[in-house]
Design an enzyme around this catalytic site. Structure first.
Site, mmCIF file in Angstrom:
data_model
loop_
_atom_site.group_PDB
_atom_site.id
_atom_site.type_symbol
_atom_site.label_atom_id
_atom_site.label_comp_id
_atom_site.label_asym_id
_atom_site.label_seq_id
_atom_site.Cartn_x
_atom_site.Cartn_y
_atom_site.Cartn_z
ATOM 1 N N THR A 10 1.022 -1.210 0.054
ATOM 2 C CA THR A 10 0.021 -0.204 -0.123
ATOM 3 C C THR A 10 0.921 1.201 0.021
ATOM 4 O O THR A 10 1.760 1.291 0.564
ATOM 5 C CB THR A 10 -0.967 -0.070 1.142
ATOM 6 N N ASN A 12 -0.512 3.867 1.196
ATOM 7 C CA ASN A 12 -1.554 4.732 2.172
ATOM 8 C C ASN A 12 -1.008 4.659 3.467
ATOM 9 O O ASN A 12 -1.011 3.470 4.102
ATOM 10 C CB ASN A 12 -2.916 4.239 1.869
ATOM 11 N N ASP A 72 -7.903 -3.721 -0.337
ATOM 12 C CA ASP A 72 -8.419 -2.729 -1.189
ATOM 13 C C ASP A 72 -9.929 -2.580 -0.319
ATOM 14 O O ASP A 72 -10.556 -3.159 0.067
ATOM 15 C CB ASP A 72 -9.088 -3.250 -2.501
ATOM 16 N N SER A 73 -10.108 -1.175 -0.201
ATOM 17 C CA SER A 73 -11.079 -0.834 0.721
ATOM 18 C C SER A 73 -11.913 0.452 0.471
ATOM 19 O O SER A 73 -11.643 1.079 -0.685
ATOM 20 C CB SER A 73 -10.697 -0.487 2.162
ATOM 21 N N PHE A 155 -8.034 8.383 9.044
ATOM 22 C CA PHE A 155 -7.727 8.644 7.924
ATOM 23 C C PHE A 155 -8.897 8.685 6.837
ATOM 24 O O PHE A 155 -10.142 8.266 7.346
ATOM 25 C CB PHE A 155 -6.548 8.477 6.984
ATOM 26 N N GLY A 156 -9.090 9.616 5.580
ATOM 27 C CA GLY A 156 -9.984 9.528 4.779
ATOM 28 C C GLY A 156 -11.353 9.907 5.238
ATOM 29 O O GLY A 156 -11.541 10.989 5.577
ATOM 30 N N TYR A 157 -12.350 8.925 5.176
ATOM 31 C CA TYR A 157 -13.540 9.007 5.352
ATOM 32 C C TYR A 157 -13.987 9.060 6.965
ATOM 33 O O TYR A 157 -15.264 9.138 7.542
ATOM 34 C CB TYR A 157 -14.710 8.240 4.756
ATOM 35 N N LYS A 178 -10.237 1.268 17.063
ATOM 36 C CA LYS A 178 -10.769 1.109 15.445
ATOM 37 C C LYS A 178 -10.339 -0.325 15.021
ATOM 38 O O LYS A 178 -11.217 -0.822 14.403
ATOM 39 C CB LYS A 178 -10.117 2.217 14.663
HETATM 40 P P1 ITT Z 1 -3.495 1.719 -1.718
HETATM 41 O O1 ITT Z 1 -4.255 1.358 -3.104
HETATM 42 O O2 ITT Z 1 -1.869 2.166 -2.061
HETATM 43 O O3 ITT Z 1 -3.676 0.801 -0.702
HETATM 44 P P2 ITT Z 1 -5.524 3.718 -1.693
HETATM 45 O O4 ITT Z 1 -5.621 4.747 -0.450
HETATM 46 O O5 ITT Z 1 -5.694 4.029 -3.021
HETATM 47 O O6 ITT Z 1 -4.023 2.950 -1.248
HETATM 48 P P3 ITT Z 1 -7.622 1.960 -2.010
HETATM 49 O O7 ITT Z 1 -7.695 1.968 -3.390
HETATM 50 O O8 ITT Z 1 -7.961 0.558 -1.346
HETATM 51 O O9 ITT Z 1 -6.367 2.430 -1.383
HETATM 52 O O10 ITT Z 1 -8.949 3.126 -1.460
HETATM 53 C C1 ITT Z 1 -9.199 2.968 -0.226
HETATM 54 C C2 ITT Z 1 -10.032 4.397 0.156
HETATM 55 O O11 ITT Z 1 -11.173 4.042 0.855
HETATM 56 C C3 ITT Z 1 -9.020 5.241 1.156
HETATM 57 O O12 ITT Z 1 -8.098 5.891 0.267
HETATM 58 C C4 ITT Z 1 -10.062 5.873 1.782
HETATM 59 O O13 ITT Z 1 -10.579 7.025 1.073
HETATM 60 C C5 ITT Z 1 -11.137 4.978 2.063
HETATM 61 N N1 ITT Z 1 -11.275 4.229 3.221
HETATM 62 C C6 ITT Z 1 -10.469 2.804 3.435
HETATM 63 N N2 ITT Z 1 -10.602 2.554 4.540
HETATM 64 C C7 ITT Z 1 -10.942 3.490 5.438
HETATM 65 C C8 ITT Z 1 -10.769 3.866 6.552
HETATM 66 O O14 ITT Z 1 -10.351 2.545 7.528
HETATM 67 N N3 ITT Z 1 -11.061 4.841 7.072
HETATM 68 C C9 ITT Z 1 -11.486 5.825 6.186
HETATM 69 N N4 ITT Z 1 -11.475 5.813 4.820
HETATM 70 C C10 ITT Z 1 -11.014 4.503 4.519
#
Ligand code: ITT
Length: 203
Positions: A10, A12, A72-73, A155-157, A178
């Site tokens: 990843t 991320n 992938d999430s 992070f993210g959402y 978490k």
């Molecule tokens: P990699 O592919 O390099 O692992 P990425 O961030 O592009 O990194 P994804 O394609 O799996 O990964 O996208 C996952 C997105 O979903 C992530 O960037 C967040 O926006 C969201 N997400 C997933 N898990 C999350 C979490 O635990 N908390 C908050 N947002 C999350």
């Protein structure tokens, strides 16, 4: 199969932090892509979380030769037809700030309340082994889209993901809490069991 190190594919940092804590006690060295010196870009052109996790893990396994895990999430919002879903990272553009993405989702749910705001985080973890085997595990965390952003964690959402059972936002949860509730925590625990079995196979 000897397992003393794996790569977690990843780019991320938020994911990586969670993954390190969960896999800490496995007695396997876990390297990020950066630490393994591998350039990240893998095209995620699958149509499900599972497909994309397998694509990422398999591609990086081919480049590195060892066992590779990938995640992938994403966030599925029921009232938005499960958007942003597999497009969660690209939603409104990769470089758009999460403050803007999060406010946009809140705005799109205007007028909806309670169960109409239902959403879930989904995570698929894939492990690609050098002998060609591919393992996949999955986890989800159910909740609702909140009315505002809260919390500095995660992070993210996470700042807009409200957990009615716990009366707080995912962005307010300490890392270990978490991990004990989350989509990623659940999928990774299942994968950990698979890795333990592989270790036993080897001994
Ligand atoms: P990699 O592919 O390099 O692992 P990425 O961030 O592009 O990194 P994804 O394609 O799996 O990964 O996208 C996952 C997105 O979903 C992530 O960037 C967040 O926006 C969201 N997400 C997933 N898990 C999350 C979490 O635990 N908390 C908050 N947002 C999350």
């Amino acid at each position: 199969m000897k397992i003393d190190r794996i790569i977690f594919a990843t780019g991320n940092e938020g994911k990586m932090k969670e993954v390190r804590m969960i896999l800490e006690d496995l007695e396997i060295e876990v390297l990020s892509l950066k630490e393994a010196g591998i350039a990240a870009a893998v095209e995620e052109n699958g149509s499900t979380f599972e497909e994309n996790a397998v694509l990422k893990a398999t591609e990086i396994m081919k480049r590195s030769g060892g066992i590779v895990l990938a995640d992938d999430s994403g966030l599925e919002v029921d009232a938005l037809n499960k958007e942003p879903g597999i497009h969660s990272a690209r939603y409104m553009g990769y470089d758009t700030s999460y403050h803007i993405k999060n406010q946009n989702i809140i705005n799109r749910l205007k007028g909806k309340n309670g169960a109409e705001r239902s959403a879930r985080f989904v995570c698929a973890i894939a492990a690609a082994l050098p002998d060609g085997r591919v393992l996949v595990t999955k986890g989800t965390m159910e909740g609702e889209i909140g009315y505002e952003e809260r919390g500095e964690n995660g992070f993210g959402y996470d700042p807009i993901f409200y957990l009615p059972e716990y009366g707080c936002y995912s962005g307010e949860l300490p890392l270990e809490i978490k991990n004990s509730l989350s989509h990623r925590g659940k999928a990774l625990q299942l994968m950990k069991d698979e890795l333990q079995k592989l270790k036993e196979e080897a001994s």
